[in-house]
Enzyme design. Sequence first.
Site, PDB file in Angstrom:
ATOM      1  CG  ASP A 230       2.310 -29.656   2.540  1.00 27.70           C
ATOM      2  OD1 ASP A 230       2.126 -29.001   1.494  1.00 27.70           O
ATOM      3  OD2 ASP A 230       2.960 -30.714   2.584  1.00 27.70           O
TER       4      ASP A 230
ATOM      5  CG  HIS B 142      -3.383   0.178  -2.820  1.00 26.40           C
ATOM      6  ND1 HIS B 142      -4.211   0.106  -1.716  1.00 26.40           N
ATOM      7  CD2 HIS B 142      -2.490   1.156  -2.544  1.00 26.40           C
ATOM      8  CE1 HIS B 142      -3.842   1.010  -0.819  1.00 26.40           C
ATOM      9  NE2 HIS B 142      -2.802   1.654  -1.296  1.00 26.40           N
TER      10      HIS B 142
ATOM     11  CG  ASP C 153       7.254   3.385   0.614  1.00 32.42           C
ATOM     12  OD1 ASP C 153       7.113   3.014  -0.566  1.00 32.42           O
ATOM     13  OD2 ASP C 153       6.302   3.778   1.312  1.00 32.42           O
TER      14      ASP C 153
ATOM     15  CG  HIS D 248      -2.221   9.447  -2.224  1.00 28.21           C
ATOM     16  ND1 HIS D 248      -1.014  10.026  -1.878  1.00 28.21           N
ATOM     17  CD2 HIS D 248      -2.134   9.186  -3.557  1.00 28.21           C
ATOM     18  CE1 HIS D 248      -0.231  10.095  -2.939  1.00 28.21           C
ATOM     19  NE2 HIS D 248      -0.879   9.603  -3.979  1.00 28.21           N
TER      20      HIS D 248
ATOM     21  CG  HIS E 182       3.419   6.316   4.874  1.00 27.49           C
ATOM     22  ND1 HIS E 182       4.495   5.510   5.182  1.00 27.49           N
ATOM     23  CD2 HIS E 182       3.257   6.211   3.525  1.00 27.49           C
ATOM     24  CE1 HIS E 182       4.953   4.939   4.079  1.00 27.49           C
ATOM     25  NE2 HIS E 182       4.229   5.359   3.054  1.00 27.49           N
TER      26      HIS E 182
ATOM     27  CG  HIS F 285       1.769   2.375   5.377  1.00 25.54           C
ATOM     28  ND1 HIS F 285       0.947   3.425   5.065  1.00 25.54           N
ATOM     29  CD2 HIS F 285       2.205   1.905   4.184  1.00 25.54           C
ATOM     30  CE1 HIS F 285       0.881   3.582   3.756  1.00 25.54           C
ATOM     31  NE2 HIS F 285       1.643   2.663   3.197  1.00 25.54           N
TER      32      HIS F 285
ATOM     33  CD  GLU G 215       3.500   7.952  -0.322  1.00 26.75           C
ATOM     34  OE1 GLU G 215       3.099   7.270  -1.293  1.00 26.75           O
ATOM     35  OE2 GLU G 215       3.675   7.482   0.809  1.00 26.75           O
TER      36      GLU G 215
ATOM     37  CE1 TYR H 262      -1.072   8.098  -8.566  1.00 27.40           C
ATOM     38  CE2 TYR H 262      -2.137   9.786  -7.230  1.00 27.40           C
ATOM     39  CZ  TYR H 262      -1.132   8.872  -7.419  1.00 27.40           C
ATOM     40  OH  TYR H 262      -0.167   8.719  -6.447  1.00 27.40           O
TER      41      TYR H 262
ATOM     42  NE  ARG I 222       2.714   6.338  -5.155  1.00 25.10           N
ATOM     43  CZ  ARG I 222       1.879   5.542  -5.817  1.00 25.10           C
ATOM     44  NH1 ARG I 222       0.787   6.030  -6.399  1.00 25.10           N
ATOM     45  NH2 ARG I 222       2.123   4.237  -5.930  1.00 25.10           N
TER      46      ARG I 222
END
Length: 469
Positions: free
Chosen positions: A44, A257, A285, A368, A372, A379, A415, A419, A436
């Site tokens: 609940d 992520h 962001d 990537h 964006h 996003h 951005e 990596y 990044r």
Amino acid sequence: MNHPDATLLARCAQRRASLATQMARAGGGVAIVPTAPEVMRNRDSDYPYRHDSYFYYLTGFSEPQSVLVLVVEPDGGSRSTLFCRAKDPEREIWDGVRFGPDAAREAFGFDAARPVTQLDAELPPILADRAGVWWPFAVHTGFETRVEQWLAAVRSQSRAGHRTPAAQYDLCALLDEMRLFKDDFELSVIRRAASISAAGHRRAMQASARGCRQPPSEGLREYHLEAELLHAFRAGGAQSPAYGSIVAAGANACILHYRADSAPVNPGQLVLIDAACELDGYASDITRTFPADGHFDGPQRTLYAIVLEAQEAALAASCAGNRFHDPHDAALRVLAQGLLDTGLVARDTAPDVDAVIATGAYRRFYMHRTSHWMGMDVHDCGEYTEPDEPPQTLPDGTTRPAPRILRPGMVMTIEPGLYIRAAADVPAAFHDIGIRIEDDVLIRESSCEVLTAMAPKSIAEIEDWMQAG
């Protein structure tokens, strides 16, 4: 019960009027905009509630179980009705005070307001004999079924001479374009959100440096830095994070992520933090990468300088008249040169920057895009291609949709990153380094405004800030 900001309500009324004008060009009709449902977390206990962005953009109303109905005449005249929860003293003891239809109509400036329990009964007569029905396609699961039920109820009255709307339109096509361009009020909120988020990054950097000076038994971990961020967000007045905070130490920074977890934060590692707050319905962001102990070593410094140069090139390309892909292309050329200079991409496989890009050799280390849209959603909505412009023909003869022309009032991220996962063919000095650097920018006529500049970014700024703390 928080009373709405007068400037916000004025903007919402202007947006409804603008939407009505656009709908009138297609003959008018009825727009139906639901807010987001409440979602149960377990048993609940619900997840913290967050309104639907389209609904809030037009209403400024943040209570659940609400629907905006906007009736638009062919001449552009319109009438707004809010369907919301009725007053309920017993439930308000548990869940908080509700506006109720009467107070909501007066406080938020709607033409009418009704209990949401009457929606199914009242919508069919509203839809009858209208040219079309407008609603956000593919946004709320199952909502299309409710629309079909309302239209079926209208069709059942055909013998009484009522006509069913002949057309259905995706309301997102109009609202996405409106939301892509931020007005002064929206920008003021985004700037405040950016300032609060930058304070969180500054706080986390100094907490990391302090933690690395403590005995190893103290055990600085990723979640400790996340806690510093969350403290700054709420202390600054933000309602919540804009997205799940990424706090990644060492090799974890190579997981795009990754979520803040319990991994230790050790001296000598880099820490990548991608985290920001949401304030009054608008996101920010930010990503920053910094040495856990406040000192970049040689390989870290080399790769960080490449990513920072790539971001600077992308920022220089972020101005009105350029295309959405231009910042990405500018960053990519710098990253490609850096991959060649460091030996991460061998020159016998890709001898120059053009070859690195053409062969896709960079994708192993940069997988990537660079930007964006950002706004109410981190996003944010908005087309990335130019409406009504034919496809572009590229030098190799292939075609692609024409990228969006950047215009004043657009807000987007910049951005770039690198990596470097450990592998036999990767120089050991670069193993498990993830970097990044992300800022939010407002497009202006001849340049861009970096909205998140308050978070330290250059090597000297980061080291000085962390050592000072």
